[in-house]
Motif scaffolding. Structure first.
Motif, PDB file in Angstrom:
ATOM      1  N   SER A  37      -7.584  24.557  66.665  1.00  0.00           N
ATOM      2  CA  SER A  37      -8.482  24.817  67.794  1.00  0.00           C
ATOM      3  C   SER A  37      -9.456  23.653  67.983  1.00  0.00           C
ATOM      4  CB  SER A  37      -9.282  26.091  67.534  1.00  0.00           C
ATOM      5  OG  SER A  37     -10.291  25.859  66.547  1.00  0.00           O
ATOM      6  N   PRO A  38     -10.232  23.664  69.069  1.00  0.00           N
ATOM      7  CA  PRO A  38     -11.281  22.649  69.218  1.00  0.00           C
ATOM      8  C   PRO A  38     -12.261  22.619  68.048  1.00  0.00           C
ATOM      9  CG  PRO A  38     -10.901  23.739  71.310  1.00  0.00           C
ATOM     10  CD  PRO A  38     -10.082  24.484  70.293  1.00  0.00           C
ATOM     11  N   PHE A  39     -12.487  23.758  67.407  1.00  0.00           N
ATOM     12  CA  PHE A  39     -13.406  23.788  66.266  1.00  0.00           C
ATOM     13  C   PHE A  39     -12.831  22.992  65.094  1.00  0.00           C
ATOM     14  CE2 PHE A  39     -14.649  27.282  68.902  1.00  0.00           C
ATOM     15  CZ  PHE A  39     -16.027  27.295  68.813  1.00  0.00           C
ATOM     16  N   ALA A  40     -11.529  23.106  64.874  1.00  0.00           N
ATOM     17  CA  ALA A  40     -10.904  22.312  63.821  1.00  0.00           C
ATOM     18  C   ALA A  40     -11.023  20.817  64.118  1.00  0.00           C
ATOM     19  CB  ALA A  40      -9.440  22.714  63.670  1.00  0.00           C
ATOM     20  N   LYS A  41     -10.932  20.453  65.394  1.00  0.00           N
ATOM     21  CA  LYS A  41     -11.042  19.030  65.755  1.00  0.00           C
ATOM     22  C   LYS A  41     -12.471  18.521  65.576  1.00  0.00           C
ATOM     23  CE  LYS A  41      -7.298  19.674  69.057  1.00  0.00           C
ATOM     24  NZ  LYS A  41      -6.946  19.818  70.484  1.00  0.00           N
ATOM     25  N   THR A  49     -20.396  13.066  72.037  1.00  0.00           N
ATOM     26  CA  THR A  49     -19.797  14.183  72.763  1.00  0.00           C
ATOM     27  C   THR A  49     -20.634  15.430  72.541  1.00  0.00           C
ATOM     28  OG1 THR A  49     -17.605  13.251  72.285  1.00  0.00           O
ATOM     29  CG2 THR A  49     -17.668  15.510  73.136  1.00  0.00           C
ATOM     30  N   ILE A  50     -20.842  16.194  73.611  1.00  0.00           N
ATOM     31  CA  ILE A  50     -21.459  17.512  73.466  1.00  0.00           C
ATOM     32  C   ILE A  50     -20.434  18.561  73.907  1.00  0.00           C
ATOM     33  CG2 ILE A  50     -23.776  16.608  73.788  1.00  0.00           C
ATOM     34  CD1 ILE A  50     -23.758  17.967  76.568  1.00  0.00           C
ATOM     35  N   VAL A  51     -20.412  19.667  73.166  1.00  0.00           N
ATOM     36  CA  VAL A  51     -19.470  20.757  73.408  1.00  0.00           C
ATOM     37  C   VAL A  51     -20.264  22.051  73.483  1.00  0.00           C
ATOM     38  CG1 VAL A  51     -17.329  21.854  72.636  1.00  0.00           C
ATOM     39  CG2 VAL A  51     -17.815  19.491  71.961  1.00  0.00           C
ATOM     40  N   VAL A  52     -19.904  22.919  74.412  1.00  0.00           N
ATOM     41  CA  VAL A  52     -20.585  24.208  74.557  1.00  0.00           C
ATOM     42  C   VAL A  52     -19.554  25.317  74.685  1.00  0.00           C
ATOM     43  CG1 VAL A  52     -22.654  23.226  75.643  1.00  0.00           C
ATOM     44  CG2 VAL A  52     -20.734  23.995  77.082  1.00  0.00           C
ATOM     45  N   PRO A  53     -19.910  26.553  74.300  1.00  0.00           N
ATOM     46  CA  PRO A  53     -19.007  27.679  74.539  1.00  0.00           C
ATOM     47  C   PRO A  53     -18.987  28.021  76.019  1.00  0.00           C
ATOM     48  CG  PRO A  53     -21.088  28.469  73.666  1.00  0.00           C
ATOM     49  CD  PRO A  53     -21.161  26.960  73.647  1.00  0.00           C
ATOM     50  N   ALA A  54     -17.804  28.193  76.569  1.00  0.00           N
ATOM     51  CA  ALA A  54     -17.656  28.602  77.973  1.00  0.00           C
ATOM     52  C   ALA A  54     -16.850  29.893  78.035  1.00  0.00           C
ATOM     53  CB  ALA A  54     -16.974  27.494  78.781  1.00  0.00           C
ATOM     54  N   TYR A  55     -17.162  30.795  77.094  1.00  0.00           N
ATOM     55  CA  TYR A  55     -16.389  32.023  76.933  1.00  0.00           C
ATOM     56  C   TYR A  55     -16.449  32.883  78.192  1.00  0.00           C
ATOM     57  CZ  TYR A  55     -17.184  30.599  72.056  1.00  0.00           C
ATOM     58  OH  TYR A  55     -17.275  29.891  70.878  1.00  0.00           O
ATOM     59  N   THR A  56     -15.367  33.582  78.455  1.00  0.00           N
ATOM     60  CA  THR A  56     -15.231  34.377  79.686  1.00  0.00           C
ATOM     61  C   THR A  56     -14.801  35.784  79.321  1.00  0.00           C
ATOM     62  OG1 THR A  56     -13.055  33.333  79.899  1.00  0.00           O
ATOM     63  CG2 THR A  56     -14.816  32.488  81.303  1.00  0.00           C
ATOM     64  N   GLN A  94     -10.136  33.561  77.226  1.00  0.00           N
ATOM     65  CA  GLN A  94     -11.393  34.192  76.852  1.00  0.00           C
ATOM     66  C   GLN A  94     -12.334  33.277  76.079  1.00  0.00           C
ATOM     67  OE1 GLN A  94     -10.275  37.688  74.618  1.00  0.00           O
ATOM     68  NE2 GLN A  94      -9.900  38.900  76.468  1.00  0.00           N
ATOM     69  N   ALA A  95     -11.826  32.314  75.344  1.00  0.00           N
ATOM     70  CA  ALA A  95     -12.642  31.559  74.391  1.00  0.00           C
ATOM     71  C   ALA A  95     -12.609  30.058  74.667  1.00  0.00           C
ATOM     72  CB  ALA A  95     -12.172  31.833  72.965  1.00  0.00           C
ATOM     73  N   SER A  96     -12.691  29.664  75.932  1.00  0.00           N
ATOM     74  CA  SER A  96     -12.655  28.239  76.262  1.00  0.00           C
ATOM     75  C   SER A  96     -13.960  27.553  75.877  1.00  0.00           C
ATOM     76  CB  SER A  96     -12.388  28.039  77.758  1.00  0.00           C
ATOM     77  OG  SER A  96     -13.494  28.476  78.531  1.00  0.00           O
ATOM     78  N   LEU A  97     -13.870  26.241  75.695  1.00  0.00           N
ATOM     79  CA  LEU A  97     -15.028  25.390  75.463  1.00  0.00           C
ATOM     80  C   LEU A  97     -15.084  24.349  76.570  1.00  0.00           C
ATOM     81  CD1 LEU A  97     -14.745  24.696  71.621  1.00  0.00           C
ATOM     82  CD2 LEU A  97     -16.013  26.503  72.765  1.00  0.00           C
ATOM     83  N   ALA A  98     -16.287  23.859  76.843  1.00  0.00           N
ATOM     84  CA  ALA A  98     -16.472  22.770  77.794  1.00  0.00           C
ATOM     85  C   ALA A  98     -17.149  21.613  77.082  1.00  0.00           C
ATOM     86  CB  ALA A  98     -17.303  23.228  78.992  1.00  0.00           C
ATOM     87  N   ALA A  99     -16.758  20.393  77.414  1.00  0.00           N
ATOM     88  CA  ALA A  99     -17.262  19.233  76.692  1.00  0.00           C
ATOM     89  C   ALA A  99     -17.503  18.061  77.634  1.00  0.00           C
ATOM     90  CB  ALA A  99     -16.282  18.831  75.594  1.00  0.00           C
ATOM     91  N   LEU A 100     -18.454  17.240  77.243  1.00  0.00           N
ATOM     92  CA  LEU A 100     -18.783  15.994  77.936  1.00  0.00           C
ATOM     93  C   LEU A 100     -18.835  14.874  76.915  1.00  0.00           C
ATOM     94  CD1 LEU A 100     -21.754  17.172  80.203  1.00  0.00           C
ATOM     95  CD2 LEU A 100     -19.607  16.188  81.047  1.00  0.00           C
ATOM     96  N   GLY A 101     -18.208  13.739  77.223  1.00  0.00           N
ATOM     97  CA  GLY A 101     -18.357  12.597  76.355  1.00  0.00           C
ATOM     98  C   GLY A 101     -17.049  12.004  75.886  1.00  0.00           C
ATOM     99  N   ALA A 102     -17.156  11.106  74.911  1.00  0.00           N
ATOM    100  CA  ALA A 102     -16.035  10.263  74.503  1.00  0.00           C
ATOM    101  C   ALA A 102     -14.860  11.055  73.951  1.00  0.00           C
ATOM    102  CB  ALA A 102     -16.513   9.252  73.455  1.00  0.00           C
ATOM    103  N   ASP A 103     -15.121  12.123  73.201  1.00  0.00           N
ATOM    104  CA  ASP A 103     -14.041  12.882  72.570  1.00  0.00           C
ATOM    105  C   ASP A 103     -13.770  14.207  73.270  1.00  0.00           C
ATOM    106  OD1 ASP A 103     -13.287  11.201  70.293  1.00  0.00           O
ATOM    107  OD2 ASP A 103     -15.328  11.565  69.584  1.00  0.00           O
ATOM    108  N   ALA A 104     -14.287  14.377  74.481  1.00  0.00           N
ATOM    109  CA  ALA A 104     -14.156  15.656  75.172  1.00  0.00           C
ATOM    110  C   ALA A 104     -12.700  16.046  75.388  1.00  0.00           C
ATOM    111  CB  ALA A 104     -14.899  15.606  76.505  1.00  0.00           C
ATOM    112  N   ARG A 105     -11.896  15.112  75.844  1.00  0.00           N
ATOM    113  CA  ARG A 105     -10.500  15.438  76.148  1.00  0.00           C
ATOM    114  C   ARG A 105      -9.728  15.768  74.866  1.00  0.00           C
ATOM    115  NH1 ARG A 105      -8.137  15.039  80.816  1.00  0.00           N
ATOM    116  NH2 ARG A 105      -9.860  13.745  81.622  1.00  0.00           N
TER     117      ARG A 105
END
Length: 325
Positions: free
Chosen positions: A149-153, A59-66, A122-133
């Motif tokens: 949060s997603p960071f804790a996961k 899985t890759i995760v990126v910041p999608a902050y707005t 404001q602080a969403s993340l976007a992810a691709l891969g097996a654990d994205a959801r």
């Protein structure tokens, strides 16, 4: 020395593997596309290479902050002031397709048809891969990078931080680590939000900004321990950092550094002055407990309050390049 081979997806995949990225990895990626130099295929090639390197089980995760979803007048003027009403009304509500200003690689992930996005305004993340959801599900409004949060996961999944041409001042996991320190810096986020179909302005407590005070030092100290890996890819210094060891180290160091620098004070965030009056459109049922000097453990669960119910106080709102806005 400039690279002798073209920077394309195939080359980058080999370089990421040489850096230590393995199939099945969970990566939190912070990046600067321009730091690489010329990349054939641009940001899409970087995303393609990352996905190919971690494979179907990774899985890759990126910041999608707005940061565009924020009050344009955070430090003054009442919400029923006609001088500010038009600008505030123009602030967009968060939605799935809202662009991010975090750079070309996060934008490329957002444009991928299979990506999953968390729902923080404001602080969403976007992810691709097996654990994205799993990673993107259920991000709290308050302490958006803290417990739950997603960071804790990602921490629980034993992930890694991948810095591509950027330093630890862009490493959002340091905000996560600081949120775990009881006497951490604090700030308030303010954003428009739909509650029962009505647009209201909410404030949410979160960990404060660093502004290069401690984060670069902690990153350099951790690298000196030999627990991370680095490699120059193209023109970009890239670093692979294990999340669990890094967060544990950063939490301990921040607990030492914050009292020394005088940056941790009990009670509400700093910068609070006589605040905005409220109009009916800014009031709604409290979403979570208000922080009035409580411990971090007490205030982390969705500390969100409607603006106008703050007894004459106004926050200083998140800003700055390092802010997980």
């Amino acid at each position: 020395m400039p690279p002798t081979k073209p920077l394309n997806a195939t080359y980058l995949q080999g370089e990421f593997a040489s850096l230590g990225v393995r199939p099945g990895s969970v990566l939190m990626v912070h990046s600067s596309l321009s730091a690489f130099g010329q990349v054939d295929g641009g940001a899409d090639a970087v995303v393609q290479a990352l996905c190919a390197t971690v494979g179907r089980k990774g899985t890759i995760v990126v910041p999608a902050y707005t940061r565009q979803v924020a009050d344009p007048y955070p430090d003054g003027h009442a919400f029923d002031d006609p001088r500010t009403a038009e600008a505030r009304a123009a602030v967009p509500l968060f939605h799935e397709a809202l662009p991010t200003a975090m750079g070309a690689v996060p934008s490329a992930v957002l444009g991928h048809p299979d990506r999953i996005r968390s729902q923080h305004p404001q602080a969403s993340l976007a992810a691709l891969g097996a654990d994205a959801r799993t990673i993107c599900a259920g991000q709290p409004l308050g302490y958006a990078l803290g417990s739950g949060s997603p960071f804790a996961k990602i921490y629980q999944l034993g992930g890694s931080i991948l810095l591509l041409g950027v330093g630890h001042n862009r490493n959002s996991f340091l905000h996560h680590a600081e949120s775990l320190v009881p006497a951490h810096r604090k700030k308030l986020r303010r954003f428009p939000y739909l509650v029962d179909g009505e647009r209201v302005w909410l404030e949410a407590l979160d960990v404060g900004n660093d502004n290069d005070t401690h984060f670069p030092l902690i990153g350099a100290e951790f690298a000196a321990l030999g627990l991370s890996r680095s490699r120059v890819i193209g023109s970009a210094l890239c670093q692979l950092v294990p999340v669990v060891a890094f967060v544990d180290y950063a939490q301990e160091r921040l607990a030492q550094l914050l009292p020394q620098s005088g940056h941790c004070r009990p009670g509400p965030p700093t910068g609070m002055a006589a605040g905005p009056r409220s109009s009916p459109r800014t009031l709604h049922t409290t979403v979570g407990p208000r922080a009035n000097g409580e411990s971090a453990e007490q205030i982390q669960p969705d500390p969100v309050i409607p603006t106008g119910q703050r007894e004459g106080q106004t926050p200083s709102v998140a800003d700055g390049e390092d802010a997980p806005f």
